[in-house]
Design a protein around this motif. Structure first.
Motif, mmCIF file in Angstrom:
data_model
loop_
_atom_site.group_PDB
_atom_site.id
_atom_site.type_symbol
_atom_site.label_atom_id
_atom_site.label_comp_id
_atom_site.label_asym_id
_atom_site.label_seq_id
_atom_site.Cartn_x
_atom_site.Cartn_y
_atom_site.Cartn_z
ATOM 1 N N SER A 261 0.896 3.430 4.359
ATOM 2 C CA SER A 261 0.037 4.489 3.828
ATOM 3 C C SER A 261 -1.182 3.891 3.130
ATOM 4 C CB SER A 261 0.838 5.344 2.859
ATOM 5 O OG SER A 261 1.442 4.489 1.932
ATOM 6 N N ASN A 262 -1.084 2.630 2.688
ATOM 7 C CA ASN A 262 -2.214 2.088 1.923
ATOM 8 C C ASN A 262 -3.178 1.251 2.761
ATOM 9 O OD1 ASN A 262 -0.907 -0.299 2.300
ATOM 10 N ND2 ASN A 262 -0.462 -0.680 0.138
ATOM 11 N N SER A 263 -2.916 1.118 4.074
ATOM 12 C CA SER A 263 -3.761 0.184 4.823
ATOM 13 C C SER A 263 -5.225 0.635 4.891
ATOM 14 C CB SER A 263 -3.182 -0.130 6.213
ATOM 15 O OG SER A 263 -2.830 1.027 6.877
ATOM 16 N N ARG A 264 -5.477 1.933 4.915
ATOM 17 C CA ARG A 264 -6.887 2.401 4.931
ATOM 18 C C ARG A 264 -7.595 2.024 3.632
ATOM 19 N NH1 ARG A 264 -9.200 1.727 8.845
ATOM 20 N NH2 ARG A 264 -7.321 0.680 9.387
ATOM 21 N N ASP A 265 -6.848 2.159 2.520
ATOM 22 C CA ASP A 265 -7.455 1.818 1.225
ATOM 23 C C ASP A 265 -7.763 0.330 1.150
ATOM 24 O OD1 ASP A 265 -7.450 4.365 0.324
ATOM 25 O OD2 ASP A 265 -5.557 4.196 -0.752
ATOM 26 N N ILE A 266 -6.824 -0.476 1.640
ATOM 27 C CA ILE A 266 -7.058 -1.931 1.611
ATOM 28 C C ILE A 266 -8.260 -2.265 2.486
ATOM 29 C CG2 ILE A 266 -6.099 -4.188 2.268
ATOM 30 C CD1 ILE A 266 -4.946 -3.130 -0.294
ATOM 31 N N TRP A 267 -8.371 -1.587 3.614
ATOM 32 C CA TRP A 267 -9.549 -1.844 4.448
ATOM 33 C C TRP A 267 -10.831 -1.468 3.705
ATOM 34 C CZ3 TRP A 267 -11.702 -4.873 7.486
ATOM 35 C CH2 TRP A 267 -12.985 -4.578 7.974
ATOM 36 N N SER A 268 -10.804 -0.339 2.972
ATOM 37 C CA SER A 268 -12.012 0.057 2.220
ATOM 38 C C SER A 268 -12.405 -1.015 1.209
ATOM 39 C CB SER A 268 -11.795 1.353 1.435
ATOM 40 O OG SER A 268 -11.379 2.357 2.280
ATOM 41 N N VAL A 269 -11.394 -1.652 0.603
ATOM 42 C CA VAL A 269 -11.699 -2.702 -0.377
ATOM 43 C C VAL A 269 -12.348 -3.899 0.337
ATOM 44 C CG1 VAL A 269 -10.742 -4.296 -2.068
ATOM 45 C CG2 VAL A 269 -9.775 -2.002 -1.860
ATOM 46 N N ILE A 270 -11.754 -4.294 1.464
ATOM 47 C CA ILE A 270 -12.307 -5.440 2.208
ATOM 48 C C ILE A 270 -13.723 -5.108 2.692
ATOM 49 C CG2 ILE A 270 -12.034 -6.875 4.291
ATOM 50 C CD1 ILE A 270 -8.999 -6.557 3.963
ATOM 51 N N ASP A 271 -13.904 -3.898 3.143
ATOM 52 C CA ASP A 271 -15.211 -3.467 3.622
ATOM 53 C C ASP A 271 -16.254 -3.538 2.488
ATOM 54 O OD1 ASP A 271 -16.730 -2.484 5.772
ATOM 55 O OD2 ASP A 271 -16.681 -0.462 4.890
ATOM 56 N N ALA A 272 -15.835 -3.119 1.299
ATOM 57 C CA ALA A 272 -16.741 -3.180 0.142
ATOM 58 C C ALA A 272 -17.124 -4.635 -0.138
ATOM 59 C CB ALA A 272 -16.070 -2.565 -1.084
ATOM 60 N N ILE A 273 -16.138 -5.524 -0.072
ATOM 61 C CA ILE A 273 -16.404 -6.948 -0.344
ATOM 62 C C ILE A 273 -17.382 -7.511 0.684
ATOM 63 C CG2 ILE A 273 -15.330 -9.257 -0.296
ATOM 64 C CD1 ILE A 273 -12.808 -7.776 -1.567
ATOM 65 N N THR A 274 -17.184 -7.171 1.941
ATOM 66 C CA THR A 274 -18.091 -7.728 2.957
ATOM 67 C C THR A 274 -19.497 -7.150 2.790
ATOM 68 O OG1 THR A 274 -17.436 -6.114 4.625
ATOM 69 C CG2 THR A 274 -16.256 -8.193 4.643
ATOM 70 N N GLU B 204 -3.364 -6.873 12.492
ATOM 71 C CA GLU B 204 -2.422 -7.720 11.739
ATOM 72 C C GLU B 204 -1.896 -7.096 10.452
ATOM 73 O OE1 GLU B 204 -1.319 -10.913 12.574
ATOM 74 O OE2 GLU B 204 -2.301 -10.549 14.499
ATOM 75 N N TYR B 205 -2.665 -6.231 9.806
ATOM 76 C CA TYR B 205 -2.213 -5.725 8.509
ATOM 77 C C TYR B 205 -1.072 -4.736 8.735
ATOM 78 C CZ TYR B 205 -2.270 -4.411 3.634
ATOM 79 O OH TYR B 205 -1.904 -4.222 2.320
ATOM 80 N N PRO B 206 0.032 -4.888 7.988
ATOM 81 C CA PRO B 206 1.173 -3.999 8.215
ATOM 82 C C PRO B 206 0.750 -2.533 8.080
ATOM 83 C CG PRO B 206 1.670 -5.653 6.527
ATOM 84 C CD PRO B 206 0.232 -5.826 6.909
ATOM 85 N N LYS B 207 1.106 -1.730 9.081
ATOM 86 C CA LYS B 207 0.725 -0.308 9.034
ATOM 87 C C LYS B 207 1.475 0.348 7.881
ATOM 88 C CE LYS B 207 -1.866 -0.251 12.715
ATOM 89 N NZ LYS B 207 -2.302 -1.625 12.389
#
Ligand code: AHM
Ligand code: MG
Length: 328
Positions: free
Chosen positions: A15-28, A10-13
């Motif tokens: 250049s920053n989508s990997r970074d946003i995933w890293s942030v979400i991963d950190a939160i979880t 769902e997240y728009p592909k």
């Protein structure tokens, strides 16, 4: 569907989508640790009770406030996508200042454990967070201006509610989605897709102990809620947990309004604009609700300081509009 699977689809592909995933991963990752600590709190040494100090806002810190703050800061540091953080428990923002983090794109503002006065009585608490793109120069330390952006600039916001189950509720600006922690796998699973807040309900939440101290329009609105002359032709139900994140979650699912106005003891409201009001306002609006100070839209306030406070009227659209109509 796991959170990661949902994000990937769902997240728009970009250049920053990997970074946003890293942030979400950190939160979880941090929230799984906090969730575990909360579940066993009364059985662990040195976890329940007051820390013995106060935060910058003069509030008593609970041990778990500090434990959660450290868990989230560690996870954000490790993510490599965050350049600095601002937190309810830290007087000043923290610039991570490693070689990698100096080039990172994002800052996070967060309340590590909202409603923490409820921990000792086994009532739901939560973590609230807000992510912005930095404004300072890449390769340099984080600056205050990175954190003092209006809520309209949020890239991502959400909360983790440590309730009867642990839930993550997220928005990146295309709807609101809820994920429930599966304690067997420690994975967050999509359980509430595209959440919409009912436009009205008959639930209101306010610390009514303050009612005599507020501006008169607020007492008039609460009287309206309790009367037979309202839109439901009968008294609404009062529901106040005293954990903003839990009160908000109820409004998101069942509809309702939460009000924390100016009071003499908190002349600018009690709640903090940057890590309580803004993230919840972004979620409320994305779910079809409203968030205002009673007079203006929360997301359009230009913050002047890190721990700035704001009055908050948040929840179902028709109810927030009605409450605002009582203020002169
Ligand atoms: P906290 O972040 O220190 O827990 O403070 C915020 C909390 C909210 O969760 C809650 O809605 C409010 O403060 C309760 O305040 P009061 O006890 O004045 O009703
Ligand atoms: Mg809080």
């Amino acid at each position: 569907m796991t959170l990661q699977h949902f994000f990937d689809s769902e997240y728009p592909k970009s250049s920053n989508s990997r970074d946003i995933w890293s942030v979400i991963d950190a939160i979880t990752n941090a929230s799984v640790k906090v969730s575990d600590d909360l579940k066993k709190a009364a059985l662990l040494d040195n976890v329940l009770g007051a820390q013995g100090g106060q935060n910058i806002q003069g509030e008593d810190q609970q041990k778990l406030d500090v434990i959660a703050d450290i868990a989230f800061i560690d996870a954000f540091k490790k993510s490599g996508a965050i350049t600095g953080i601002g937190s309810e428990e830290n007087e000043k923002f923290v610039s991570f200042d490693t070689e990698k983090s100096k080039d990172a794109d994002y800052v996070v503002l967060f309340d590590p454990l909202d409603g923490s006065s409820n921990i000792d009585v086994n009532v739901s608490v939560g973590t609230i967070f807000s992510i912005y793109k930095r404004l300072s120069q890449y390769g340099e330390s984080t600056e205050l201006k990175d954190f003092l952006q209006p809520g309209t600039e949020q890239t991502l916001a959400g909360y983790v509610l440590y309730g009867t189950s642990t839930m993550l509720v997220l928005t990146w600006g295309s709807g609101v989605h809820g994920f429930t922690l599966d304690p067997d796998t420690n994975l967050f699973i999509l359980s509430h897709q595209d959440m919409k807040m009912p436009v009205s309900s008959r639930l209101y939440a306010m610390n009514e102990g303050n009612i005599q101290e507020c501006e008169p329009g607020i007492a008039s609105y609460i009287k309206y809620c309790q009367s037979h002359d309202n839109d439901y032709e009968g008294p609404y139900s009062g529901r106040y947990i005293g954990s903003l994140v839990a009160d908000f979650h109820r409004s998101l699912i069942k509809g309702g309004i939460y009000i924390y106005p100016n009071v003499p003891a908190a002349p600018k409201g009690r709640l903090r604009l940057l890590y309580e009001c803004n993230p919840l306002a972004f979620i409320a609006e994305q779910a079809g609700g409203l968030a205002t100070t009673g007079r203006i839209r929360i997301l359009e306030i230009n913050p002047a300081e890190l721990h700035e406070r704001a009055p908050l009227f948040i929840g179902s659209k028709n109810m927030v509009q009605k409450a605002m109509s009582f203020l002169s």
